[in-house]
Design an enzyme around this catalytic site. Structure first.
Site, PDB file in Angstrom:
ATOM      1  N   ASP A   1       0.836  -1.193   0.000  1.00 55.21           N
ATOM      2  CA  ASP A   1       0.000   0.000   0.000  1.00 55.21           C
ATOM      3  C   ASP A   1       0.878   1.254   0.000  1.00 55.21           C
ATOM      4  O   ASP A   1       1.626   1.497   0.952  1.00 55.21           O
ATOM      5  CB  ASP A   1      -0.897  -0.034   1.248  1.00 55.21           C
ATOM      6  CG  ASP A   1      -1.846   1.150   1.300  1.00 55.21           C
ATOM      7  OD1 ASP A   1      -2.720   1.217   0.418  1.00 55.21           O
ATOM      8  OD2 ASP A   1      -1.690   2.005   2.182  1.00 55.21           O
TER       9      ASP A   1
ATOM     10  N   ASP B   1      -9.024  -0.077   3.228  1.00 55.37           N
ATOM     11  CA  ASP B   1      -9.135   0.359   1.838  1.00 55.37           C
ATOM     12  C   ASP B   1     -10.444  -0.134   1.232  1.00 55.37           C
ATOM     13  O   ASP B   1     -11.133   0.594   0.527  1.00 55.37           O
ATOM     14  CB  ASP B   1      -7.962  -0.168   1.005  1.00 55.37           C
ATOM     15  CG  ASP B   1      -6.690   0.656   1.244  1.00 55.37           C
ATOM     16  OD1 ASP B   1      -6.731   1.537   2.130  1.00 55.37           O
ATOM     17  OD2 ASP B   1      -5.695   0.411   0.552  1.00 55.37           O
TER      18      ASP B   1
END
Ligand code: ADP
Ligand code: MG
Length: 535
Positions: free
Chosen positions: A61, A389
């Site tokens: 990420d 997310d």
């Protein structure tokens, strides 16, 4: 003229101007983009981040990676800001935004070499950004909250490869159900991700993760003699200790004899017994306390069949107040039954050998908790990043009702249309719009590269499909073929794409406008102090 040079800056100040300053800034900013480039897409690599305490996080990420890197250069920090903004605004698309910012800067340098002035570049980029928003908007498809299959695809697309398929499906499914539970319909559709409480549990496998309709807190009963389970709970939330503060005993007494000691203890006990009587009289059968509870009070609470929990965090207290529709009480004497909250069930339950208090069947059904399991700390941590997310992207499409395809499809289409748009322009901005379109190509190119494919060859194949009006043609990074991404269910919120272009353009423009860097001489830090902040 000659004469003595006039010094206007303090000694030790470093200054660089014009192209030198620009080049240095661009190089630093591009280095940040280069650092996350290999993580883009489902076949992107992960990075292992080890902090100064030795704690490990493994993630692909972009926002998380950049947050953990100690970046010093001011222009590089501006690119890190891009990731931060992107993360805050939409929660996904951070790597895309950073890579794009780097590429916009690279293309700007090419324009400088052709003698194009930075203000013209910035203006052209601004035009291209506005046009991109329009083009992406026209490519977007509609989704309603009932279309769970689409919401699931949005969630799974945001969860990168590497994950076990069933883990991915499980996390996606929980994310969709959790978001659906917290949507607020009063003004359009609003999703506040903070409404979804996450309890990270070390133990079990990620597939054991579950969604609980209610609030789960990482605490156990104050005393095992208390009931484990209370149905039709009437909950008292109290933010002061159920203990005796020394100051509450008014008269100062000198204890000299054992009798006096007993008397003193009796007095304490009486106060606590009264406190519990008071709690009973307002009708509470569950007490959730932000501070401590004296053993004597625990004893009386247990005797009255009241389930009490102590030392609950303030943020949990707030959640509980919302979930059970209760007021947090400070002064018991002023409290009344109207301050109590309610829940169908309050129960102590075990998960992975640990005890938790489940407050469920709440009066406010919007309260949900996700119990996120993982076999080891770093597994839970990365599951947490992934899950957040997923919640953010599902939340975004729930609010906007718009999505686009992924796998490079929207970028290839966008670059084509921007070139058409550039052709319609006159003046030197046209050059900047062309370069902007070229910069967008970096996304499909990097996806291909990270998939071990020939990026130029892939780009040509993708373009030829889009020229035949196959707007959803994207790259299947696993097989290396060009496929219809909508059919594959590789889809993303429109907002992620628009925001990525927006924040990348903004950062690039800001960096391009700088032509003078004046840096004060650094004060020497004492050796003991840790240098600079995280970002
Ligand atoms: P970001 O931080 O920008 O979200 P990711 O590493 O999550 O970076 O990669 C996102 C990119 O990967 C998007 O362009 C998305 O469309 C693409 N993508 C995701 N899943 C797939 C897939 N299965 N096949 C091809 N591309 C994919
Ligand atoms: Mg992503």
């Amino acid at each position: 003229m000659g004469g003595i040079p006039v010094l206007i800056l303090k000694e030790g100040t470093q200054r660089s101007k014009g192209r030198d300053a620009q080049s240095a800034n661009i190089t630093a900013a591009r280095a940040v983009a280069a650092a996350v480039r290999t993580t883009l897409g489902p076949k992107g690599m992960d990075k292992m981040l080890v902090d100064s305490m030795g704690d490990v996080v493994i993630t692909g990420d972009g926002a998380t990676i950049l947050k953990e890197m100690d970046i010093e250069h001011p222009a590089a920090k501006m690119v890190v800001e891009v990731a931060k903004t992107q993360d805050e605004e939409v929660g996904d698309g951070t790597t895309t935004a950073v890579i794009l910012a780097g590429e916009l800067l690279a293309k700007a340098e090419e324009l400088f070499d052709q003698g194009v002035h930075p203000t013209v570049v910035v203006k052209g980029y601004r035009l291209a950004e506005d046009k991109s928003r329009e083009i992406l908007g026209s490519l977007a498809k509609d989704v309603s909250p009932e279309q769970e299959d689409i919401l699931m695809n949005i969630a799974t697309t945001s969860i990168k490869g590497g994950e076990d398929h069933s883990v991915k499906m499980k996390l996606a499914e929980i994310a969709v159900r959790a978001v659906k539970a917290v949507v607020d319909y009063t003004d359009g559709r609003r999703v506040d991700p903070k409404e979804i409480k996450i309890e990270k549990i070390e133990g079990g496998s990620t597939e054991d993760s579950e969604l609980v309709l209610g609030v789960v807190i990482d605490k156990e009963r104050a005393n095992t003699n208390m009931p484990r389970k209370v149905k039709d709970a009437r909950i008292l939330l109290i933010n002061r200790a159920l203990e005796i503060k020394k100051t509450e005993i008014k008269s100062k007494i000198d204890i000299t004899t054992p009798e006096q000691m007993t008397q003193f203890l009796d007095q304490e006990e009486n106060i606590l017994r009264e406190t519990v009587r008071r709690i009973e009289s307002i009708g509470a059968n569950v007490v959730l306390c932000q501070k401590g509870i004296d053993e004597v009070a625990e004893y009386y609470l247990a005797r009255s069949d009241i389930l009490a929990v102590k030392n609950i965090s303030e943020s949990d207290m707030e959640k509980l107040a919302r979930a059970a529709n209760a007021k947090v009480v400070n002064d018991l004497d002023a409290a009344s039954s109207g301050d109590l909250g309610s829940a169908g069930l309050v129960e102590e339950k075990k998960r992975a050998e640990k005890k938790f208090i489940f407050v469920s069947e709440c009066s406010n059904p919007k309260s949900v908790t996700v119990l996120l399991h993982g076999g080891a700390k770093h597994v839970v941590e990365s599951a947490d990043i992934i899950f957040n997310d997923a919640v953010r992207v599902v939340g975004a499409v729930m609010e906007d009702g718009k999505y686009v395809t992924g796998g490079g499809a929207p970028e290839v289409e966008l670059a084509l249309r921007l070139r058409e748009y550039a052709a319609s322009l006159t003046g030197r901005e046209q050059l900047a719009v062309y370069k902007f379109a070229e910069a967008i190509d970096i996304i499909p190119k990097t996806l291909a590269e990270n998939g071990g494919l020939d990026s130029l060859d892939m780009l040509i194949r993708l373009r030829s499909q889009h020229e035949k009006d196959n707007r959803d043609a994207g790259l299947d990074v696993y097989t290396g073929s060009v496929v219809n991404m909508a059919e594959r269910g590789i889809i993303e919120p429109l907002r992620v794409k628009i925001q990525a272009i927006n924040s990348a353009t903004e950062a690039a423009s800001m960096i391009l406008r700088i032509d003078d860097v004046i840096a004060a001489g650094r004060e020497k830090m004492p050796e003991m102090l840790p240098g600079g902040g995280g970002y």
